[in-house]
Write an enzyme that holds these catalytic residues in place. Sequence first.
Site: not given
Length: 500
Positions: A212, A222-223, A242, A268, A285
């Site tokens: 992802y 962010f990731d 999540i 979050y 995502f």
Amino acid sequence: SYDRGATVAGVVGVGRLITGMDRGLLGMCVNERRHLIVPPHLGYGSIGVAGLIPPDATLYFDVVVLDIWNKKDKLQVTTLSKPERCNRTVENSDFVRYHYNGTLLDGTPFDSSYSKDSTYDTYVGTGWLIKGMDQGLLGMCAGEKRSIIIPPFLAYGEKGYGTVIPPQASLVFSVLLVDFHNPKDGVFLEHLEVPEPCKRRAVTGDFVRYHYNGTLVDGTLFDSSYSRNHTYNTYIGKGYIIPGMDQGLQGVCVGERRRVVVPPHLAYGENGAGDKIPGSAVLIFDVHIIDFHNPADPVEIETVYRPEGCNVTTRDRDFVRYHYNCSLLDGTRLFSSHDYEKPQEVTLGTNKVIEGLNSGLLNMCTGERRVLIVPPHLGHGESGARGVPGSAVLRFEVELVSVEEGVPEGYLFIWHGEPPANLYEQMDLNKDGEIPAEEFSAFIKMQVAEGKGRLMPSSDPEKIIADMFRNQDRNQDGKITSEELKLKSDEDQEKIHEEL
């Protein structure tokens, strides 16, 4: 007015100003500067202003217009830029995150979210904003930029706000909408690529391996699992990730590419996470499903080709030779027997190959071809193996080259019928009362050649016969006596009696 530290505000053309000023201000633009010469009859005439302006005085005014508005004015909204794709626009009761620069109409700045290094986050249409912003944000797309000019009666009116916004001031906001959502929003799915056919879709309780990229709505990364060169592996629908991803991965196919847009209350929340995910942020995502399985999955067997007249099939303990290609479900090639000179060889049921491959090789005919899908609990497990990722589902293409009938577990040789009654005498070929290794080997080979028995299938029959001899030569003196020679079936029976 400079001496007083306050601007002059008034309505033009309704008699509240001297006639010269009423006329002199007409047609002016914001930030325009004029020098007005007002004769007495358009000023204060023959009376003047006691103590300040003599009678019949000509007046000189240096004027700069800072703001203009009319009671009939409406909000002025100008779209500066807009993304090509816009799935939804802002509505009342939405929660928005936006950056802004706020200036007065003459360009004087009074506030900026950029200086605080944080977006302004609030609900729209619920009274938390000035009316002009409540209206000006409606219909915006995430990523859109707008200029919003708000007349004072839709802003802070005649009172202004603190020391930064004067009374009766029009406000200009340059707004960038970062993202928005509604507390009632669910996960939004976009199916980017769905393989055909899709034999099975993931459900709650399945274990999924996927890559992802995680970004904010403005594209800020962010990731990413790709940066770690490792898939993200987890169960879905069980609370390990999540809630938005738990929902967003439901129904995926192996190989599918899917975009999952997650509102903050399913991610979050208002606190965000770390220093990369702001509070109340919508997350995107882009996922690529590598494989998935369920811990209860068996080996999936697809017969590609089966020869006609197939009467003999492989069984446990048989010795088989086979060719194979092994890959991941995304097509990544791992291993192949074709890279070697000979086919792979194994005795089934001896724990020499992974359980899933062993199961997939049972009940095959010589020449048969199969595709085996082996889940990790029947493969290399969550730890993987050299060249095999942890928890990976494996795909084998196998072809059975040959099969040799095996012997039961614990046996090296079995008789096809009843063994000779006078076994020791027949084995003692030179009749000298003892059986050395050479004589033992010659006898066993003779039985195999005459079809009276068979050895455990192996590529080295000499080693098997040597092991058989050592088992019978109980005192290890290099020869077998009649007292030492025992059939394994008799030995097993003796052990049962000892246990009883």
